[in-house]
Scaffold this motif. Structure first.
Motif, PDB file in Angstrom:
ATOM      1  N   LYS A   1      35.647  55.773  41.754  1.00 47.03           N
ATOM      2  CA  LYS A   1      34.546  55.616  40.795  1.00 47.03           C
ATOM      3  C   LYS A   1      33.935  54.219  40.899  1.00 47.03           C
ATOM      4  O   LYS A   1      34.619  53.248  41.201  1.00 47.03           O
ATOM      5  N   SER A   2      32.652  54.151  40.585  1.00 43.53           N
ATOM      6  CA  SER A   2      31.988  52.868  40.385  1.00 43.53           C
ATOM      7  C   SER A   2      32.253  52.448  38.947  1.00 43.53           C
ATOM      8  O   SER A   2      31.902  53.172  38.008  1.00 43.53           O
ATOM      9  N   LEU A   3      32.880  51.270  38.771  1.00 47.54           N
ATOM     10  CA  LEU A   3      33.375  50.901  37.447  1.00 47.54           C
ATOM     11  C   LEU A   3      32.835  49.555  36.979  1.00 47.54           C
ATOM     12  O   LEU A   3      32.738  48.597  37.755  1.00 47.54           O
ATOM     13  N   GLU A   4      32.512  49.522  35.678  1.00 48.57           N
ATOM     14  CA  GLU A   4      32.273  48.272  34.960  1.00 48.57           C
ATOM     15  C   GLU A   4      33.088  48.367  33.675  1.00 48.57           C
ATOM     16  O   GLU A   4      32.742  49.139  32.778  1.00 48.57           O
ATOM     17  N   LEU A   5      34.161  47.603  33.600  1.00 48.96           N
ATOM     18  CA  LEU A   5      35.097  47.704  32.484  1.00 48.96           C
ATOM     19  C   LEU A   5      35.164  46.390  31.712  1.00 48.96           C
ATOM     20  O   LEU A   5      35.359  45.326  32.305  1.00 48.96           O
ATOM     21  N   ASP A   6      35.009  46.464  30.401  1.00 46.50           N
ATOM     22  CA  ASP A   6      35.201  45.302  29.534  1.00 46.50           C
ATOM     23  C   ASP A   6      36.438  45.570  28.678  1.00 46.50           C
ATOM     24  O   ASP A   6      36.389  46.302  27.696  1.00 46.50           O
ATOM     25  N   LEU A   7      37.547  44.984  29.085  1.00 47.98           N
ATOM     26  CA  LEU A   7      38.824  45.143  28.379  1.00 47.98           C
ATOM     27  C   LEU A   7      39.304  43.796  27.850  1.00 47.98           C
ATOM     28  O   LEU A   7      40.504  43.540  27.763  1.00 47.98           O
ATOM     29  N   THR A   8      38.352  42.939  27.484  1.00 49.19           N
ATOM     30  CA  THR A   8      38.722  41.581  27.068  1.00 49.19           C
ATOM     31  C   THR A   8      39.461  41.565  25.735  1.00 49.19           C
ATOM     32  O   THR A   8      40.316  40.723  25.507  1.00 49.19           O
ATOM     33  N   GLU A   9      39.113  42.476  24.813  1.00 45.64           N
ATOM     34  CA  GLU A   9      39.739  42.466  23.492  1.00 45.64           C
ATOM     35  C   GLU A   9      41.036  43.253  23.493  1.00 45.64           C
ATOM     36  O   GLU A   9      41.302  44.101  22.643  1.00 45.64           O
ATOM     37  N   ASN A  10      41.859  42.994  24.503  1.00 47.48           N
ATOM     38  CA  ASN A  10      43.191  43.572  24.619  1.00 47.48           C
ATOM     39  C   ASN A  10      44.121  42.455  25.050  1.00 47.48           C
ATOM     40  O   ASN A  10      43.677  41.338  25.343  1.00 47.48           O
ATOM     41  N   ASN A  11      45.378  42.730  25.126  1.00 51.24           N
ATOM     42  CA  ASN A  11      46.328  41.680  25.472  1.00 51.24           C
ATOM     43  C   ASN A  11      47.447  42.294  26.308  1.00 51.24           C
ATOM     44  O   ASN A  11      48.574  42.440  25.858  1.00 51.24           O
ATOM     45  N   PHE A  12      47.100  42.656  27.553  1.00 50.73           N
ATOM     46  CA  PHE A  12      48.033  43.378  28.403  1.00 50.73           C
ATOM     47  C   PHE A  12      49.135  42.457  28.934  1.00 50.73           C
ATOM     48  O   PHE A  12      48.918  41.270  29.159  1.00 50.73           O
ATOM     49  N   SER A  13      50.280  43.053  29.157  1.00 46.14           N
ATOM     50  CA  SER A  13      51.376  42.309  29.793  1.00 46.14           C
ATOM     51  C   SER A  13      51.028  42.045  31.248  1.00 46.14           C
ATOM     52  O   SER A  13      50.148  42.699  31.826  1.00 46.14           O
ATOM     53  N   ASP A  14      51.721  41.080  31.838  1.00 40.76           N
ATOM     54  CA  ASP A  14      51.449  40.722  33.228  1.00 40.76           C
ATOM     55  C   ASP A  14      51.681  41.918  34.151  1.00 40.76           C
ATOM     56  O   ASP A  14      50.904  42.151  35.081  1.00 40.76           O
ATOM     57  N   GLU A  15      52.729  42.705  33.871  1.00 39.50           N
ATOM     58  CA  GLU A  15      53.028  43.871  34.702  1.00 39.50           C
ATOM     59  C   GLU A  15      51.908  44.901  34.626  1.00 39.50           C
ATOM     60  O   GLU A  15      51.521  45.497  35.636  1.00 39.50           O
ATOM     61  N   LYS A  16      51.374  45.105  33.418  1.00 43.34           N
ATOM     62  CA  LYS A  16      50.325  46.107  33.257  1.00 43.34           C
ATOM     63  C   LYS A  16      49.015  45.630  33.887  1.00 43.34           C
ATOM     64  O   LYS A  16      48.248  46.439  34.421  1.00 43.34           O
ATOM     65  N   VAL A  17      48.764  44.322  33.841  1.00 47.58           N
ATOM     66  CA  VAL A  17      47.585  43.784  34.510  1.00 47.58           C
ATOM     67  C   VAL A  17      47.680  44.034  36.012  1.00 47.58           C
ATOM     68  O   VAL A  17      46.696  44.410  36.668  1.00 47.58           O
TER      69      VAL A  17
ATOM     70  N   ILE B   1      34.324  43.445  35.991  1.00 43.08           N
ATOM     71  CA  ILE B   1      35.610  43.739  35.344  1.00 43.08           C
ATOM     72  C   ILE B   1      36.038  42.543  34.503  1.00 43.08           C
ATOM     73  O   ILE B   1      36.057  41.405  34.995  1.00 43.08           O
ATOM     74  N   ASP B   2      36.388  42.792  33.231  1.00 44.48           N
ATOM     75  CA  ASP B   2      36.941  41.755  32.355  1.00 44.48           C
ATOM     76  C   ASP B   2      38.204  42.316  31.717  1.00 44.48           C
ATOM     77  O   ASP B   2      38.180  43.394  31.117  1.00 44.48           O
TER      78      ASP B   2
END
Length: 1008
Positions: free
Chosen positions: A703-719, A734-735
């Motif tokens: 897919k062609s993606l533009e994702l804004d996920l800034t207002e989250n707090n993922f763990s290093d593993e999940k990133v 991508i953010d």
């Protein structure tokens, strides 16, 4: 009573003779002193007693303390009273014995309570077959009861609000402000210490009045309610009293076990103040209680006509010391007022709170899984969820769901629409609450439809009596209307409303279908024409949605079976042409930035959802393949509607869901739709690590993606999982919100950049802190790649960060104070110390830079943002940077010292091309400072941009910027370039004119 009496007996004595004690006790303060000394009452209670002016008033305050303390405090009070006023206690005891009064309730037969337990332990529902019943305790859910009359604006607020907002309003009603109460407190003393012997409990149809009456009877018989107050509780159903004939005494009308007759007569004769009569459904009485007073019986044994006997009870001619609870619809309240004896306590059942709705669902289903599934299904629909404050709506929904669970089938199609439930509700009330109106169901619906339509045309939700009487025959008996008195200065006005605005909208749609075919088509044509005109008629959109719901095959069949309506082919053709026209217009205007266009798009989806005709929905959805819902806040209802509509699309080429307030819960609903997207632009907040797994699965590959996920707090593993997953797509912008950066994350980050560089335009890693590192990479002069990191450096190794910083050609560093526009930015005076709210610098090339020193300065600014203390250090750090290209400063106030520093900065950095200076929030641009900037020596190749607010008053008269409505302030944009100076002024600017900062994307708009 002897000295060995139990605390329970003492408490009963105190409760029984409370009116006499209030009037006759004279030694109130000595008794209160002893109770205080023995810690039986609190200091605050004692102060209230002492402050009262008369002995009866003091006793009322004392009784409040006794009721809150329970039997032990009442027993201590009685002992103290014996010591201080023995003659009074002896007199009360003797008067009871002379009447042959039983000394305690142990002498009262238990047969009557056993009889009541058997009669009231179970309940039959609307659809119960012979022999079917459910346990009352398994089904009863406590309603919300208030005792305050609401003003017109408060009622309109209840009627107009929906979904979560509606239940927030209900939460406000469940408070001391509205005298919220419980069934067990209906006969408690009021704020003056008085106990009202008559309570009227009113409520709309289906809000649970009769259910509550049955619960009172059951709980009293089981010893859970009013045990210390009433020796006997009787239940008189007005619907049953309508069948009574001949001459009847009150004893004849009562429902009791004949073996308890002698005991009942004894209590009625000796202790009428220990008896409660519950008259249920006063509005259902067929006969009038307007009986001459001199013809009323005076005792419960005199036989008269049923209406005379009941009138004698309600008017307190019979057993005037007894207690009375009358339940009624609000529509019959004025008739009840004419016969009930004052004073009276009024209470109103509003229905269920949000918690009550969920509790009802949990009680209804045996399996937790089923209750949760049903509740979640209802909660997704804001209109339906709002209507669930009416208990009978909850029952209808749960009943249909249970049938599906029992059959092991999926949720039926007709149940998924709002209209289907409204139709079931109307059918239920017409069958069970309108039998005695003397009108056909069709006549009732036609009258309600005309009233609803008139109200929608005039945007009116409250109706006076005259306007209602013009369309509805005998409105006081129609269960769909609510009636109440509204104060108008020194008089009162009778007003009506529908239970909620959504019911008014439904009846309006139904009214069109009740007309002749030709007239109905003309009405629908006129309605659709108004909707096409735009925003001014947006209040009519729900009516159109209900029309589509009525056109639903299953709903239409239900209405035809009831012989209410038949949807004509002409109306169905109009609706189809209308919705396709809306869709075609959206297809033409999909690139326009207009909220109404986008909201009409969403409205069209809701109409298709209500229609639920799969073939037509598929035809409509396949006419276009691009969907841009940017800036439309999507509710959970919207998400379910989109899921249904999108599943009928063969392919979605482009789906944009930015700034839609999507949460983890909402995105889960939309996951099936995301699988069909070729290009997806998505912003979603509050995702947990597990939620990200579901999102990645739904995205698939390619897919062609533009994702804004800034207002989250993922763990290093999940990133790292996300970065790996993105290598299988064509990521563009991508953010990602992160907790920290490790070497593994840095490796996968750079691997993604190298693999996806042909498509990737920007990528950002953001932590929930306030330092941002942004780098722009130029790949072969084609792609500008931004790498952002907002971090608490204690969680990140500098070597890991260098792995990202090192290869950049263009680096932007941003620091932002955590309260950029908040209270920390407010200065109390015009010459207060300036604070630095944010800084952004851009370095070109591959600079050699002391990153640690820069980050240390940034963190110091976070803790101590005072400009004057750090400006020299900042200039010293940056002046040697030949690669410094741009700098942006966000300050709380523009002072002369600040202006001088800006000029020094431009002179110290030879390659600096632009300085953007934003004065945020309450800061003001003073004339002397602007003059200094204009007169300063600036490098001709360095541009200075200044944005903020300027006061037109002289400096000695300006009070500072305290709010956005000050007419003396202008929004100002200044551009100083070489010797040129331009100024853009917006007079009487609004808050939206301030420097444009987008916290979600972490971007500022620089004024060009």
């Amino acid at each position: 009573m002897n000295k060995m009496e139990s605390s329970e007996d003492s408490a009963q004595f105190v409760d029984k003779y409370m009116p006499q004690l209030i009037q006759r006790v004279t030694m109130v303060m000595p008794i209160a002193d002893e109770l205080l000394a023995e810690d039986m009452i609190h200091e605050e209670m004692y102060s209230n007693i002492s402050a009262a002016r008369t002995n009866p008033s003091k006793m009322r305050e004392l009784f409040k303390a006794l009721h809150s303390g329970g039997n032990k405090v009442k027993s201590t009070f009685l002992s103290t009273l014996r010591e201080n006023e023995p003659n009074l206690v002896q007199d009360l005891e003797c008067s009871g014995k002379q009447r042959g009064e039983p000394e305690n309730k142990s002498t009262i037969s238990l047969k009557y309570k056993e009889f009541i337990r058997g009669e009231y332990a179970t309940v039959q529902e609307y659809n119960s077959l012979p022999g079917e019943h459910v346990k009352l305790d398994d089904r009863y859910t406590e309603p919300l009861i208030i005792q305050k009359h609401r003003q017109q604006r408060e009622r309109e607020e209840e009627i107009r609000s929906r979904g979560q907002n509606f239940y927030q309003v209900m939460d406000q009603r469940d408070s001391e402000t509205y005298k919220s109460t419980k069934v067990e407190r209906l006969f408690d003393p009021d704020e003056h210490g008085d106990i009202q012997r008559t309570v009227i409990l009113q409520g709309h149809s289906g809000t649970g009045k009769s259910f509550t009456s049955q619960k009172i009877m059951s709980d009293w018989a089981f010893g859970r309610l009013y045990e210390d107050q009433f020796d006997l509780v009787f239940h008189l159903r007005c619907k049953e009293l309508n069948q009574a004939t001949g001459r009847k005494s009150l004893m004849d009308l009562l429902n009791y076990d004949q073996s308890s007759s002698s005991m009942i007569k004894q209590v009625l004769h000796q202790s009428p103040e220990r008896v409660l009569f519950l008259v249920d459904g006063f509005d259902e009485l067929k006969f009038s209680l307007d009986v001459p007073k001199d013809s009323l019986p005076r005792d419960p044994w005199t036989q008269c006509s049923p209406e005379v006997t009941l009138s004698g009870l309600i008017r307190k001619q019979i057993l005037h010391e007894s207690f009375l609870l009358v339940t009624t619809r609000s529509t019959a309240l004025d008739k009840l007022k004419e016969v009930v004896k004052q004073p009276v306590r009024y209470a109103e059942i509003l229905g269920f709170s949000k918690e009550g709705v969920e509790e009802y669902f949990n009680r209804f289903f045996k399996k937790k899984q089923h209750s949760q599934q049903a509740f979640d299904s209802v909660r997704k629909n804001e209109t339906l969820f709002t209507a669930c404050f009416i208990p009978v709506i909850c029952w209808i929904i749960c009943t249909v769901y249970r049938e599906q669970f029992d059959e092991g089938t999926e949720m039926i199609q007709s149940l998924e629409t709002t209209t289907s439930i409204f139709v079931e509700f109307v059918a239920t009330l017409l069958k069970h609450h309108c039998q005695d109106l003397g009108q056909s169901a069709l006549t009732i619906l036609q009258g309600l439809g005309k009233l609803a339509e008139k109200g929608m045309e005039e945007q009116q939700v409250l109706f006076d009596h005259d306007s209602v009487s013009q369309t509805v025959s005998d409105p006081s008996k129609v269960p769909f209307l609510c009636k109440f008195l509204q104060k108008k200065r020194v008089s009162q006005t009778t007003m009506y409303s529908f239970m909620h605005l959504s019911f008014q909208e439904f009846f309006t749609a139904l009214s069109y279908m009740l007309l002749g075919d030709e007239e109905a088509q003309e009405k629908v044509r006129e309605l659709l024409s108004k909707v096409r005109r735009g925003k001014e008629n947006s209040h009519l959109l729900p009516i159109v949605q209900f029309l589509f719901g009525i056109a639903n095959k299953e709903v239409g069949k239900r209405l035809e079976d009831k012989k209410y309506i038949s949807c004509s082919q002409g109306i169905w053709t109009q609706l189809k042409h209308f919705i396709l026209e809306v869709i075609d217009k959206e297809k033409e205007d999909r690139n326009a930035i207009d909220y109404h266009i986008s909201s009409m798009w969403l409205f069209a989806f809701h109409c298709l959802y209500e229609l639920h005709v799969d073939d037509f929905v598929k035809k409509a959805m396949n006419t276009y393949t691009e969907f841009n819902l940017t800036h439309i806040p999507l509710t959970k209802t919207d998400c379910w509607v989109l899921k249904y509509c999108f599943q009928h699309c063969e392919c979605i080429q482009r789906l944009i869901l930015n700034w839609c307030k999507l949460s983890a819960e909402k995105i889960k609903i939309l996951l099936p739709a995301l699988e069909k997207c070729q290009h997806l632009e998505l912003q979603v907040d509050d995702l947990a690590d597990d939620d990200l797994d579901g999102l990645l699965t739904a995205l698939g590959e390619g897919k062609s993606l533009e994702l804004d996920l800034t207002e989250n707090n993922f763990s290093d593993e999940k990133v790292q999982d996300l970065l790996v997953a993105l290598t299988k797509h064509k990521p563009r912008n991508i953010d990602i919100g992160v907790k920290s950066i490790t070497s593994n994350t840095a490796d996968k980050f750079m691997f993604l950049i190298n693999k996806a560089h042909a498509d990737l335009e920007s990528i950002g890693l953001h932590c929930c802190e306030n330092v941002t590192l942004e780098a722009n990479l130029q790949k072969n002069g084609v792609n500008g790649l931004s790498v952002s990191y907002v971090a608490d450096l204690s969680d990140t190794d500098m070597d890991d960060l260098s792995a990202i910083i090192h290869p950049v050609d263009k680096l932007r560093l941003r620091f932002q104070h955590k309260d950029l526009y908040g209270q920390d930015a407010v200065s109390e005076g015009l010459h207060s110390q300036i604070s630095l709210r944010g800084i952004e610098i851009t370095l070109c090339g591959d600079p050699v830079f002391d990153w640690r020193k820069l980050f240390q300065l940034v963190h110091t600014l976070e803790q101590h943002p005072e400009w004057d203390e750090h400006v020299d250090e900042l200039i010293s750090l940056l002046h040697s940077q030949t690669s410094l290209e741009d700098i942006g400063l966000f300050v709380s106030r523009l002072t002369e010292r600040c202006a001088v520093s800006v000029i020094r900065l431009s002179q110290a950095c030879p390659n600096l091309r632009m300085i953007s200076l934003h004065v945020v929030e309450q800061g003001l641009l003073l004339e002397e400072v602007l003059h200094l900037l204009r007169a300063s020596k600036r490098r001709p190749d360095c541009r200075v941009l200044v944005a903020g607010w300027r006061c037109r008053k002289p400096a000695d008269q300006c009070t500072g910027r305290k709010d956005w409505s000050l007419c003396c302030d202008d929004s100002v944009r200044l551009n100083l370039h070489g010797e040129t100076f331009t100024e853009n002024v917006i007079r009487h600017g609004k808050k939206s004119d301030r420097p444009n900062y987008h916290p979600k994307s972490n971007r500022w708009c620089v004024v060009a």
